[in-house]
Design a protein around this motif. Structure first.
Motif, PDB file in Angstrom:
ATOM      1  N   GLY A 121      -4.179   5.861   5.355  1.00 42.80           N
ATOM      2  CA  GLY A 121      -2.998   6.550   4.855  1.00 42.80           C
ATOM      3  C   GLY A 121      -3.302   7.759   3.991  1.00 42.80           C
ATOM      4  O   GLY A 121      -2.390   8.387   3.455  1.00 42.80           O
ATOM      5  N   LYS A 172      -2.355  11.547   0.021  1.00 38.27           N
ATOM      6  CA  LYS A 172      -1.566  10.783   0.968  1.00 38.27           C
ATOM      7  C   LYS A 172      -1.270  11.627   2.201  1.00 38.27           C
ATOM      8  O   LYS A 172      -0.849  12.779   2.091  1.00 38.27           O
ATOM      9  N   SER A 173      -1.497  11.040   3.370  1.00 38.83           N
ATOM     10  CA  SER A 173      -1.330  11.772   4.628  1.00 38.83           C
ATOM     11  C   SER A 173       0.077  12.330   4.788  1.00 38.83           C
ATOM     12  O   SER A 173       0.271  13.419   5.329  1.00 38.83           O
ATOM     13  N   GLU A 174       1.073  11.609   4.290  1.00 37.48           N
ATOM     14  CA  GLU A 174       2.462  12.052   4.429  1.00 37.48           C
ATOM     15  C   GLU A 174       2.746  13.326   3.647  1.00 37.48           C
ATOM     16  O   GLU A 174       3.765  13.984   3.855  1.00 37.48           O
ATOM     17  N   ASP A 177      -0.702   9.441  -5.396  1.00 39.79           N
ATOM     18  CA  ASP A 177      -0.464  10.461  -4.372  1.00 39.79           C
ATOM     19  C   ASP A 177      -1.698  11.325  -4.144  1.00 39.79           C
ATOM     20  O   ASP A 177      -2.011  11.709  -3.026  1.00 39.79           O
TER      21      ASP A 177
END
Length: 338
Positions: free
Chosen positions: A62, A90-92, A43
């Motif tokens: 990502g 992580k982009s999310e 992450d």
């Protein structure tokens, strides 16, 4: 323990001194398949790069990138730059991980408590500290860290990680309070209950003594050598000159919120091992049953003298055997409402 199982259930932070993002043998290491395989599914990824700000890093798809450029000492005219870090997140998770402070050799990130199993937000300091004999070494770094950790501890938990060039042996990193779970002095921090620390590296250097004092003063503990996957405290650096433990995760988090710490075997990419900490991940409640999936029972059941025989006979039914086996072998997610 199965690594993929750990990653699916955990929030993972990887720390790796890759000794330069570029090399004559590998070129841009982030384009190397072995390199990307090592970092897959993390992450947050912290790496020391020796790179300036204007070079391509090959940030993976990502992920978003935070760069701390390398520096050049004014008295040194030859050789490579020192330090330099990149952090890939992580982009999310961009809404849950925030840059709080960025300095020449370290950076503070805020990790929102909603994505990990923690009662407070986690303030993570990613840092590189040069060897004490290096011209790049700042003799005030531990005083600066003490002041900043004190500040962030008032707002949440703290996680310190990186290559600190500090050898701590197996010396005590927590105070022996003999039943009193607070440090003496004007500022008292609760000490977490954690296992005795082990380490392959039995030596202590000057930086190590300063790091141990920092931990004892602020109620932090070294994670290395305490959790499963690294219960013996493996070396994190090996070269022709010898082996040592200098790459760390250090925190005041409740050890129950940590799943494991893993020191990976060395690869040709670096003399430092990749180390990864696994925090318990907060599961979303999207998997919880909705109202239309719940049913009221229309039957009432009462135990009678004949029920024992009927119950035993029912258990002998092959269909019941199959359903029971399915239930016992099924893995059910733990739903944590945040």
């Amino acid at each position: 323990m199965n690594g993929s199982h750990l990653e699916m259930k955990s929030f993972t932070i990887t720390c790796w001194n890759i000794q330069g993002l570029r090399s004559s043998a590998f070129g841009l290491k982030s384009r190397n398949s072995d390199f990307n395989r090592e970092l897959k599914d993390s992450d947050i990824v912290l790496q020391e790069t020796w790179c300036r700000e204007d070079v391509s890093t090959g940030c993976p798809h990502g992920y978003t990138e935070i760069i701390i450029p390398s520096t050049k000492h004014p008295t040194i005219t030859q050789g490579r730059d020192s330090g330099g870090m990149i952090i890939w997140c992580k982009s999310e998770l961009s809404q849950s991980i925030t840059v709080i402070k960025k300095e020449e050799s370290y950076i503070w990130l805020k990790i929102n408590k909603k994505i990990i199993c923690a009662e407070q937000h986690v303030y993570m300091c990613a840092i590189y500290i040069p060897p004490s004999e290096s011209p790049y070494y700042n003799p005030d770094i531990y005083s600066i860290l003490e002041e900043e950790i004190n500040h962030y501890k008032t707002m949440g938990n703290v996680l310190l990680c990186g290559d600190l060039n500090a050898r701590t042996g197996e010396r005590a990193d927590t105070m022996n309070t003999q039943g009193d779970k607070h440090l003496p002095g004007s500022t008292c921090f609760p000490l977490p209950e954690c296992p005795t620390r082990k380490s392959f590296d039995k030596l202590t250097n000057t930086s190590g003594m300063q790091l141990l004092q920092l931990c004892r003063t602020l109620g932090l503990y070294i994670v290395n050598g305490r959790l499963r996957e690294d219960s013996l405290g493996r070396y994190t650096y090996s070269s022709a000159l010898g082996s040592s433990t200098v790459d760390y995760f250090i925190t005041d988090l409740d050890p129950m919120s940590l799943r494991a710490l893993k020191v990976n075997p060395l690869t040709p990419l670096s003399d430092h091992s990749k180390i990864t900490i696994y925090l318990k991940r907060a599961q979303s409640n999207s998997g919880a049953p909705s109202a239309y999936e719940l049913f009221n029972s229309t039957y009432s059941y009462r135990w009678t003298p004949d029920s024992m025989g009927a119950y035993q006979k029912a258990l002998e039914n092959q269909n019941i055997h199959d359903l029971t086996h399915l239930f016992l072998t099924e893995t059910f997610p733990i739903i944590i409402l945040v």
